[in-house]
Design a protein around this motif. Structure first.
Motif, PDB file in Angstrom:
ATOM      1  N   SER A  31       0.813  -1.224   0.000  1.00  0.00           N
ATOM      2  CA  SER A  31       0.000   0.000   0.000  1.00  0.00           C
ATOM      3  C   SER A  31       0.843   1.270   0.000  1.00  0.00           C
ATOM      4  N   GLY A  32       1.899   1.260  -0.814  1.00  0.00           N
ATOM      5  CA  GLY A  32       2.687   2.475  -1.014  1.00  0.00           C
ATOM      6  C   GLY A  32       2.056   3.349  -2.085  1.00  0.00           C
ATOM      7  N   GLY A  33       2.454   4.606  -2.125  1.00  0.00           N
ATOM      8  CA  GLY A  33       1.907   5.553  -3.096  1.00  0.00           C
ATOM      9  C   GLY A  33       1.506   6.816  -2.370  1.00  0.00           C
ATOM     10  N   TRP A  34       0.419   7.465  -2.835  1.00  0.00           N
ATOM     11  CA  TRP A  34       0.013   8.669  -2.099  1.00  0.00           C
ATOM     12  C   TRP A  34      -1.303   8.519  -1.362  1.00  0.00           C
ATOM     13  N   ASP A  35      -2.223   7.677  -1.839  1.00  0.00           N
ATOM     14  CA  ASP A  35      -3.376   7.335  -0.993  1.00  0.00           C
ATOM     15  C   ASP A  35      -3.893   5.987  -1.403  1.00  0.00           C
ATOM     16  N   PRO A  36      -3.549   4.947  -0.674  1.00  0.00           N
ATOM     17  CA  PRO A  36      -2.772   4.929   0.558  1.00  0.00           C
ATOM     18  C   PRO A  36      -1.308   5.300   0.318  1.00  0.00           C
ATOM     19  N   GLY A  37      -0.689   5.879   1.354  1.00  0.00           N
ATOM     20  CA  GLY A  37       0.713   6.270   1.247  1.00  0.00           C
ATOM     21  C   GLY A  37       0.944   7.585   1.961  1.00  0.00           C
ATOM     22  N   LEU A  38       1.368   8.593   1.216  1.00  0.00           N
ATOM     23  CA  LEU A  38       1.683   9.880   1.847  1.00  0.00           C
ATOM     24  C   LEU A  38       0.454  10.471   2.558  1.00  0.00           C
ATOM     25  N   PHE A  39      -0.727  10.326   1.950  1.00  0.00           N
ATOM     26  CA  PHE A  39      -1.937  10.842   2.612  1.00  0.00           C
ATOM     27  C   PHE A  39      -2.191  10.103   3.936  1.00  0.00           C
ATOM     28  N   SER A  40      -1.930   8.809   3.939  1.00  0.00           N
ATOM     29  CA  SER A  40      -2.109   8.033   5.172  1.00  0.00           C
ATOM     30  C   SER A  40      -1.178   8.558   6.260  1.00  0.00           C
ATOM     31  N   LEU A  41       0.058   8.838   5.859  1.00  0.00           N
ATOM     32  CA  LEU A  41       1.032   9.401   6.808  1.00  0.00           C
ATOM     33  C   LEU A  41       0.505  10.687   7.422  1.00  0.00           C
ATOM     34  N   MET A  42      -0.071  11.546   6.576  1.00  0.00           N
ATOM     35  CA  MET A  42      -0.563  12.828   7.082  1.00  0.00           C
ATOM     36  C   MET A  42      -1.714  12.617   8.058  1.00  0.00           C
ATOM     37  N   ARG A  43      -2.539  11.587   7.794  1.00  0.00           N
ATOM     38  CA  ARG A  43      -3.620  11.290   8.740  1.00  0.00           C
ATOM     39  C   ARG A  43      -3.044  10.845  10.085  1.00  0.00           C
ATOM     40  N   VAL A  44      -1.979  10.046  10.064  1.00  0.00           N
ATOM     41  CA  VAL A  44      -1.385   9.569  11.314  1.00  0.00           C
ATOM     42  C   VAL A  44      -0.686  10.713  12.055  1.00  0.00           C
ATOM     43  N   TYR A  45       0.134  11.481  11.356  1.00  0.00           N
ATOM     44  CA  TYR A  45       0.819  12.597  12.021  1.00  0.00           C
ATOM     45  C   TYR A  45      -0.205  13.593  12.571  1.00  0.00           C
ATOM     46  N   GLY A  46      -1.217  13.909  11.781  1.00  0.00           N
ATOM     47  CA  GLY A  46      -2.210  14.894  12.210  1.00  0.00           C
ATOM     48  C   GLY A  46      -2.957  14.434  13.449  1.00  0.00           C
ATOM     49  N   ASP A  47      -3.378  13.185  13.410  1.00  0.00           N
ATOM     50  CA  ASP A  47      -4.110  12.592  14.530  1.00  0.00           C
ATOM     51  C   ASP A  47      -3.243  12.557  15.791  1.00  0.00           C
ATOM     52  N   VAL A  53      -0.605  14.578  16.622  1.00  0.00           N
ATOM     53  CA  VAL A  53      -0.185  15.871  17.185  1.00  0.00           C
ATOM     54  C   VAL A  53      -1.364  16.772  17.534  1.00  0.00           C
ATOM     55  N   LEU A  54      -2.532  16.510  16.951  1.00  0.00           N
ATOM     56  CA  LEU A  54      -3.747  17.283  17.267  1.00  0.00           C
ATOM     57  C   LEU A  54      -4.879  16.314  17.600  1.00  0.00           C
ATOM     58  N   PRO A  55      -4.764  15.623  18.741  1.00  0.00           N
ATOM     59  CA  PRO A  55      -5.771  14.587  19.017  1.00  0.00           C
ATOM     60  C   PRO A  55      -7.191  15.135  19.160  1.00  0.00           C
ATOM     61  N   ASN A  56      -7.317  16.377  19.594  1.00  0.00           N
ATOM     62  CA  ASN A  56      -8.649  16.958  19.756  1.00  0.00           C
ATOM     63  C   ASN A  56      -9.051  17.642  18.445  1.00  0.00           C
ATOM     64  N   GLY A  57      -9.389  16.829  17.441  1.00  0.00           N
ATOM     65  CA  GLY A  57      -9.666  17.423  16.132  1.00  0.00           C
ATOM     66  C   GLY A  57     -10.312  16.456  15.180  1.00  0.00           C
ATOM     67  N   GLY A  58     -10.310  16.827  13.908  1.00  0.00           N
ATOM     68  CA  GLY A  58     -10.909  16.003  12.860  1.00  0.00           C
ATOM     69  C   GLY A  58     -10.034  15.980  11.627  1.00  0.00           C
ATOM     70  N   SER A  59     -10.118  14.877  10.868  1.00  0.00           N
ATOM     71  CA  SER A  59      -9.327  14.723   9.640  1.00  0.00           C
ATOM     72  C   SER A  59     -10.247  14.690   8.433  1.00  0.00           C
ATOM     73  N   TYR A  60      -9.787  15.262   7.356  1.00  0.00           N
ATOM     74  CA  TYR A  60     -10.567  15.301   6.114  1.00  0.00           C
ATOM     75  C   TYR A  60      -9.644  15.008   4.954  1.00  0.00           C
ATOM     76  N   THR A  61     -10.050  14.111   4.074  1.00  0.00           N
ATOM     77  CA  THR A  61      -9.297  13.853   2.853  1.00  0.00           C
ATOM     78  C   THR A  61     -10.167  14.219   1.653  1.00  0.00           C
ATOM     79  N   PHE A  62      -9.607  15.005   0.763  1.00  0.00           N
ATOM     80  CA  PHE A  62     -10.269  15.339  -0.507  1.00  0.00           C
ATOM     81  C   PHE A  62      -9.373  14.844  -1.640  1.00  0.00           C
ATOM     82  N   TRP A  63     -10.018  14.414  -2.729  1.00  0.00           N
ATOM     83  CA  TRP A  63      -9.240  13.993  -3.890  1.00  0.00           C
ATOM     84  C   TRP A  63      -9.559  14.888  -5.074  1.00  0.00           C
ATOM     85  N   GLY A  64      -8.543  15.133  -5.891  1.00  0.00           N
ATOM     86  CA  GLY A  64      -8.765  15.877  -7.126  1.00  0.00           C
ATOM     87  C   GLY A  64      -8.252  17.293  -7.015  1.00  0.00           C
ATOM     88  N   ARG A  65      -8.465  18.035  -8.066  1.00  0.00           N
ATOM     89  CA  ARG A  65      -9.084  17.658  -9.309  1.00  0.00           C
ATOM     90  C   ARG A  65      -8.198  16.664 -10.050  1.00  0.00           C
TER      91      ARG A  65
END
Lengths: 326, 326
Positions: free
Chosen positions: B118-134, B136-148
């Motif tokens: 599951s390498g690449g950007w999603d899954p991959g780099l985007f997944s990493l950003m979800r983990v890092y974000g979650d 360092v900012l546990p009191n929050g929400g994550s959103y992924t958008f794709w495109g254009r």
């Protein structure tokens, strides 16, 4: 529950205290301060101790988060503290990182502890973005911009000018530079091309404002290489409009791919922070979690965020991470 | 020099071939294909083999990058290939990741190889950003958008409709949703709130265009839950305006900090890619570097990008990374 100590209670220490409140797997064991502990007002009801009492807690604390300054505190405190504890710091004098790393590494290896230096967002998350960007788009360029945000160091430099009562300095990225970078042009940007410096200054009554403005704008290292604006404000205006500590910035990696380099690829990582110290604290606390895990696995010595597998920052298990966030 | 093999030569395999050209520490040992190797036109002069010849290269290749599809190729190929080689794949059927991980892990552990799925950007780099974000900012929400960007799966779905000759579908994030997220509102967003679907369709002469448009817009799973636009174009227009494979997207983490949650903190990670497969290939190649290093250290079994210390992706040493990029 991992027991975490805070060493040094300023804006950052307070941020760590708050950040720990959002972590289900860590608790604050105590705040250690050079001041009279009774004079320190914490957010929560937490034991406060004199700094000299810290060694007595050896074996009772899983990690110490050092919240002192990079110029004089951390170069001494981090290696010393690593003799007895797992430690995390936010050492941010980029040029001195190799030296600091070597000192902390020697102490941690000699005493079987795990240390992480230079945590936060720059160095820290921004550094990560530089490494990931460089690794996945080797044929490209990296750009870091800071702001719009308050630079404490530059604000302090203004305050030291005779006739200045108080000041606040904002670092502001220049929009036209951002546009060139986003467009994949990989421009060569000078210091002046990348950032403006906006200064809000409270002058003493009767002070020579023109002279103050000139002193600021020509100050070497701090302002001379930038386009700088100076606005004089009242103490009330400074307090009302400029007492928060917002910051942020952007890391870009743009690169070319394709048989004839015909494809532009752009990665942009952007932080917009209402509170710089509270965000930095969130990173330090996640790193403290990782440090505790490395220590348990016997991975001693000094580390940086580059050495930490992302999964070790998360309270979730690797299985949960794969299922929920991959 | 690490010897890398490409297994499957479509857009992604071609991207990997190009990406390896930018890596000083890796070389392409061969392309393995299910087609007649003589019929495969590669960018560079590289040995081409039948897929069945791959086992004969056991011990001579440091890592195999599997460039097949997630629906039928990788579930079989990755565990099988992991019996003989270190492997990297871009398995992207999110719901089936735990099952794929278990299969690959069993094969890799039994045979002492290292695999990354599951390498690449999603899954991959985007997944990493979800983990890092979650983290360092546990009191929050994550959103992924794709495109254009172009969705191959949705384009294929349109092509299967009777009367359709060819089609291209773009996934487009909705600006008002992005604005709410950036403002830290942590909105509850439905599928329809987040993305539009733009379709460009070439119809057979005399086909019932109204019926085709209705079939697209009401297609379950693919289009029914979205606001979808359909535009009929000529084959020439499709070729001229819609033959590239751009993509990208954004991962946000927004959170609150402060004694009374008074501070908004926003992390935004954005990709703008002229070529989706070439960018994905860059990530896979960096992951192949890490897999070779893990294998040399005896760290066998199946990994994901969450398990990889960032330093292992870089051609630079840890000392160079600390000095130059921290």
């Amino acid at each position: 529950m991992k027991k975490i100590a805070i060493c040094g209670y300023g804006n950052l220490g307070r941020g760590v205290e708050l950040a720990l409140g959002n972590c289900p797997d860590m608790e604050l064991a105590g705040v250690f301060t050079r001041r009279d502990p009774k004079s320190v007002v914490t957010v929560t009801d937490v034991p406060k101790y004199r700094m000299e009492e810290l060694p007595g807690f050896a074996g009772k604390i899983d990690a110490v988060i050092l919240c002192g300054g990079s110029s004089t505190d951390l170069p001494v405190q981090t290696p010393k503290c690593a003799e007895l504890f797992n430690v995390v710091d936010s050492f941010d004098t980029h040029a001195r990182i190799p030296e600091h790393f070597a000192n902390v590494d020697a102490a941690a290896k000699a005493h079987g502890t795990t240390a992480l230096i230079s945590g936060g967002w720059d160095p820290g998350l921004f550094s990560l973005m530089r490494v990931y960007g460089d690794a996945v788009l080797p044929n490209g360029g990296s750009y870091t911009f800071w702001g719009r945000g308050v630079s404490q160091g530059h604000s302090d430099a203004i305050r030291r000018i005779p006739g200045v009562v108080d000041a606040r300095q904002y670092t502001v990225p220049i929009e036209s530079a951002l546009e060139q970078v986003r467009a994949g042009k990989q421009p060569d940007l000078t210091t002046r091309d990348k950032h403006l410096r906006e200064c809000y200054v409270v002058a003493q009554e009767g002070a020579d404002k023109a002279a103050i403005e000139e002193t600021i704008k020509t100050m070497p290292n701090y302002f001379a290489d930038y386009d700088t604006t100076v606005e004089f404000v009242t103490p009330e205006e400074l307090k009302k409009n400029h007492s928060a500590l917002p910051h942020g910035g952007m890391v870009f990696r743009t690169g070319k791919t394709g048989e004839n380099n015909e494809h532009n690829q752009c990665i942009e990582y952007r932080l917009e922070l209402d509170s710089n110290p509270e965000f930095t604290a969130g990173v330090l606390v996640a790193l403290a979690r990782a440090v505790c895990r490395l220590s348990e696995r016997g991975e001693h010595g000094c580390k940086t965020i580059f050495d930490i597998a992302p999964a070790d920052l998360s309270p979730l298990s690797r299985e949960e991470l794969r299922k929920q966030l991959l």
